[in-house]
Write an enzyme that holds these catalytic residues in place. Structure first.
Site, PDB file in Angstrom:
ATOM      1  N   ASP A  19      52.968 -32.243  25.884  1.00 15.72           N
ATOM      2  CA  ASP A  19      52.327 -33.506  25.701  1.00 15.72           C
ATOM      3  C   ASP A  19      52.044 -34.065  24.416  1.00 15.72           C
ATOM      4  O   ASP A  19      50.946 -34.953  24.271  1.00 15.72           O
ATOM      5  CB  ASP A  19      50.775 -33.025  26.148  1.00 15.72           C
ATOM      6  CG  ASP A  19      50.912 -32.902  27.897  1.00 15.72           C
ATOM      7  OD1 ASP A  19      51.705 -33.428  28.495  1.00 15.72           O
ATOM      8  OD2 ASP A  19      49.883 -32.282  28.483  1.00 15.72           O
ATOM      9  N   THR A  23      58.179 -37.871  25.840  1.00 17.06           N
ATOM     10  CA  THR A  23      58.845 -38.787  27.085  1.00 17.06           C
ATOM     11  C   THR A  23      58.536 -40.229  26.104  1.00 17.06           C
ATOM     12  O   THR A  23      59.173 -41.326  26.596  1.00 17.06           O
ATOM     13  CB  THR A  23      58.117 -38.396  28.279  1.00 17.06           C
ATOM     14  OG1 THR A  23      58.488 -37.205  28.574  1.00 17.06           O
ATOM     15  CG2 THR A  23      58.445 -39.510  29.238  1.00 17.06           C
ATOM     16  N   PHE A  24      57.193 -40.429  25.990  1.00 17.37           N
ATOM     17  CA  PHE A  24      56.778 -41.722  25.274  1.00 17.37           C
ATOM     18  C   PHE A  24      57.544 -42.287  24.349  1.00 17.37           C
ATOM     19  O   PHE A  24      57.964 -43.333  24.381  1.00 17.37           O
ATOM     20  CB  PHE A  24      55.440 -41.727  24.901  1.00 17.37           C
ATOM     21  CG  PHE A  24      54.719 -42.952  24.586  1.00 17.37           C
ATOM     22  CD1 PHE A  24      54.053 -43.593  25.674  1.00 17.37           C
ATOM     23  CD2 PHE A  24      54.758 -43.499  23.329  1.00 17.37           C
ATOM     24  CE1 PHE A  24      53.625 -45.213  25.178  1.00 17.37           C
ATOM     25  CE2 PHE A  24      54.210 -44.800  23.008  1.00 17.37           C
ATOM     26  CZ  PHE A  24      53.552 -45.314  24.072  1.00 17.37           C
ATOM     27  N   LYS A  44      67.417 -34.881  30.906  1.00 14.73           N
ATOM     28  CA  LYS A  44      66.677 -33.699  30.847  1.00 14.73           C
ATOM     29  C   LYS A  44      67.037 -32.503  31.585  1.00 14.73           C
ATOM     30  O   LYS A  44      67.471 -32.796  32.943  1.00 14.73           O
ATOM     31  CB  LYS A  44      65.291 -34.370  31.099  1.00 14.73           C
ATOM     32  CG  LYS A  44      64.261 -33.203  30.960  1.00 14.73           C
ATOM     33  CD  LYS A  44      62.657 -33.751  30.781  1.00 14.73           C
ATOM     34  CE  LYS A  44      61.618 -32.617  30.773  1.00 14.73           C
ATOM     35  NZ  LYS A  44      60.626 -32.732  29.903  1.00 14.73           N
ATOM     36  N   SER A 124      62.280 -29.460  27.129  1.00 19.99           N
ATOM     37  CA  SER A 124      60.843 -29.052  27.979  1.00 19.99           C
ATOM     38  C   SER A 124      60.060 -28.425  26.904  1.00 19.99           C
ATOM     39  O   SER A 124      60.397 -27.610  26.077  1.00 19.99           O
ATOM     40  CB  SER A 124      61.449 -27.873  29.006  1.00 19.99           C
ATOM     41  OG  SER A 124      62.453 -28.697  29.877  1.00 19.99           O
ATOM     42  N   GLY A 125      58.765 -28.909  26.880  1.00 26.40           N
ATOM     43  CA  GLY A 125      57.706 -28.151  26.107  1.00 26.40           C
ATOM     44  C   GLY A 125      57.892 -28.316  24.642  1.00 26.40           C
ATOM     45  O   GLY A 125      58.300 -29.235  24.059  1.00 26.40           O
ATOM     46  N   ASN A 185      53.771 -39.291  15.936  1.00 27.02           N
ATOM     47  CA  ASN A 185      53.092 -40.045  17.289  1.00 27.02           C
ATOM     48  C   ASN A 185      51.629 -40.228  17.017  1.00 27.02           C
ATOM     49  O   ASN A 185      50.885 -39.326  16.257  1.00 27.02           O
ATOM     50  CB  ASN A 185      53.535 -39.465  18.602  1.00 27.02           C
ATOM     51  CG  ASN A 185      53.081 -40.382  19.716  1.00 27.02           C
ATOM     52  OD1 ASN A 185      52.924 -41.482  19.446  1.00 27.02           O
ATOM     53  ND2 ASN A 185      52.984 -39.645  20.798  1.00 27.02           N
ATOM     54  N   HIS A 186      51.013 -41.148  17.541  1.00 25.56           N
ATOM     55  CA  HIS A 186      49.556 -41.321  17.593  1.00 25.56           C
ATOM     56  C   HIS A 186      49.094 -41.771  15.996  1.00 25.56           C
ATOM     57  O   HIS A 186      48.103 -41.220  15.500  1.00 25.56           O
ATOM     58  CB  HIS A 186      48.920 -40.171  18.104  1.00 25.56           C
ATOM     59  CG  HIS A 186      49.068 -39.968  19.506  1.00 25.56           C
ATOM     60  ND1 HIS A 186      48.811 -40.578  20.532  1.00 25.56           N
ATOM     61  CD2 HIS A 186      49.738 -39.016  20.045  1.00 25.56           C
ATOM     62  CE1 HIS A 186      49.213 -40.135  21.790  1.00 25.56           C
ATOM     63  NE2 HIS A 186      49.759 -38.842  21.495  1.00 25.56           N
ATOM     64  N   GLU A 214      52.581 -45.693  16.858  1.00 24.88           N
ATOM     65  CA  GLU A 214      51.009 -45.975  17.141  1.00 24.88           C
ATOM     66  C   GLU A 214      50.749 -45.994  18.316  1.00 24.88           C
ATOM     67  O   GLU A 214      51.541 -46.063  19.406  1.00 24.88           O
ATOM     68  CB  GLU A 214      50.698 -47.355  16.339  1.00 24.88           C
ATOM     69  CG  GLU A 214      51.073 -47.266  14.815  1.00 24.88           C
ATOM     70  CD  GLU A 214      50.438 -48.474  13.990  1.00 24.88           C
ATOM     71  OE1 GLU A 214      49.026 -48.851  14.272  1.00 24.88           O
ATOM     72  OE2 GLU A 214      50.971 -49.143  13.364  1.00 24.88           O
TER      73      GLU A 214
HETATM   74  N1  LIG Z   1      51.866 -43.554  21.405  1.00 25.29           N
HETATM   75  C1  LIG Z   1      51.250 -43.416  22.437  1.00 25.29           C
HETATM   76  N2  LIG Z   1      50.295 -44.183  22.902  1.00 25.29           N
HETATM   77  C2  LIG Z   1      49.722 -44.042  24.133  1.00 25.29           C
HETATM   78  N3  LIG Z   1      50.006 -43.123  24.850  1.00 25.29           N
HETATM   79  C3  LIG Z   1      50.711 -42.031  24.644  1.00 25.29           C
HETATM   80  C4  LIG Z   1      51.476 -42.185  23.375  1.00 25.29           C
HETATM   81  N4  LIG Z   1      52.237 -41.182  23.259  1.00 25.29           N
HETATM   82  C5  LIG Z   1      51.858 -40.297  24.378  1.00 25.29           C
HETATM   83  N5  LIG Z   1      51.031 -40.950  25.189  1.00 25.29           N
HETATM   84  C6  LIG Z   1      50.625 -40.537  26.447  1.00 25.29           C
HETATM   85  O1  LIG Z   1      50.543 -39.117  26.315  1.00 25.29           O
HETATM   86  C7  LIG Z   1      50.588 -38.329  27.494  1.00 25.29           C
HETATM   87  C8  LIG Z   1      51.816 -37.296  27.083  1.00 25.29           C
HETATM   88  O2  LIG Z   1      52.848 -37.859  26.425  1.00 25.29           O
HETATM   89  P1  LIG Z   1      54.290 -37.383  26.653  1.00 25.29           P
HETATM   90  O3  LIG Z   1      55.406 -38.529  26.365  1.00 25.29           O
HETATM   91  O4  LIG Z   1      54.351 -37.336  28.271  1.00 25.29           O
HETATM   92  O5  LIG Z   1      54.432 -36.051  26.383  1.00 25.29           O
HETATM   93  P2  LIG Z   1      55.752 -34.873  26.357  1.00 25.29           P
HETATM   94  O6  LIG Z   1      56.956 -35.433  27.066  1.00 25.29           O
HETATM   95  O7  LIG Z   1      55.778 -34.442  24.969  1.00 25.29           O
HETATM   96  O8  LIG Z   1      55.115 -33.794  27.150  1.00 25.29           O
HETATM   97  C9  LIG Z   1      51.258 -39.142  28.467  1.00 25.29           C
HETATM   98  O9  LIG Z   1      50.477 -39.698  29.241  1.00 25.29           O
HETATM   99  C10 LIG Z   1      51.754 -40.402  27.223  1.00 25.29           C
HETATM  100  O10 LIG Z   1      51.965 -41.568  28.199  1.00 25.29           O
HETATM  101 MG   LIG Z   2      57.974 -35.124  28.470  1.00 30.62          MG
END
Ligand SMILES: Nc1ncnc2c1ncn2[C@@H]1O[C@H](COP(=O)(O)OP(=O)(O)O)[C@@H](O)[C@H]1O
Ligand SMILES: [Mg+2]
Length: 233
Positions: A19, A23-24, A44, A124-125, A185-186, A214
């Protein structure tokens, strides 16, 4: 579409945890490549916690990247193993069956590689992830090594990230897996903690932070050539 010279390039996306935004960020990476005319794809190996809908099981990560980056693939080609349980693939396959076979991952990966010039594989993870743990034992790093991939680490920009990134980097180094860069990220521009984390992570790990993402970014803020450099032959 710009065509390559017969050699596809590839990278493995890992993170400091689940999380974190693999993916994002991957979606933004593949989108950037495709917007610049490169034939870029996604793969994946094992996805757990897939959404169950009336149309069947949806591999969310693959679905999301396919949509955002406009890959226009059948999502079934983007992921080899899909589990419903939102637990590590090793546990999900103990519950649901269908454990990961490395040979299938290699086959599906190579199929994807033959279709695209730039293939981004999402893990994964985090980096310590048991993929299969029964009579056969497979850890995520076994797959990364089998496929001969280098990594790009996705991490949070905020509190606690120095510890998480350094542990991830040390684990990868210990396993002899190359790291081509880190993406935070974030990230919020001007946030004192975030700015210091950038400096300290580069200082301690000697790995470059190649991009900052961002909240709700729609584009990856990176020079296209710098992004292309992240990929290995
Ligand atoms: N920069 C960002 N802005 C908005 N939402 C984000 C951002 N990065 C991640 N998210 C959200 O956070 C959650 C987890 O991100 P995700 O990409 O699925 O993580 P992972 O693939 O590492 O498990 C998802 O709902 C994703 O849309
Ligand atoms: Mg993912």
């Amino acid at each position: 579409m710009r065509w390559g010279f017969g050699i596809s390039k590839k990278i493995f996306i890992t993170a400091t945890g689940t999380d974190i935004g693999k993916t994002f960020v991957t979606a933004l990476i593949v989108k950037k490549l495709r917007d610049n005319g490169y034939k870029a794809g996604y793969y994946k190996a094992a996805l757990s916690g897939a959404e169950v809908t009336e149309n069947g099981i949806v591999p969310d990560d693959a679905y999301y990247v396919n949509k955002i980056a406009k890959i226009n693939e059948n999502v079934d080609n983007l992921v080899s193993y899909v589990y419903k349980e939102p637990v590590s693939p090793h546990l999900a396959s103990q519950i649901e069956g269908n454990p990961v076979e490395i040979s299938k991952v290699v086959e599906d990966f190579n199929k994807a590689l033959s279709k695209y010039d730039y293939l981004t594989m999402e893990g994964s993870g985090g980096i310590v992830c048991p993929i299969r743990y029964d009579n056969k034992k497979i850890m995520l790093e076994d797959i990364i090594k089998e496929l001969g991939l280098s990594t790009l680490i996705i991490a949070d920009a905020g509190l606690g990230t120095i510890n998480n990134v350094v542990l991830t980097v040390e684990y990868l180094k210990n396993r002899g897996i190359p790291i081509n860069g880190i993406i935070l990220n974030h990230y919020s521009k001007g946030n004192m903690l975030h700015e210091d984390n950038i400096k300290m992570i580069e200082e301690i790990t000697k790995v470059k932070i190649v991009a900052l993402v961002e909240e709700n970014d729609k584009e990856l803020n990176i020079d296209i050539n710098k992004l292309l450099e992240m990929y290995d032959d």
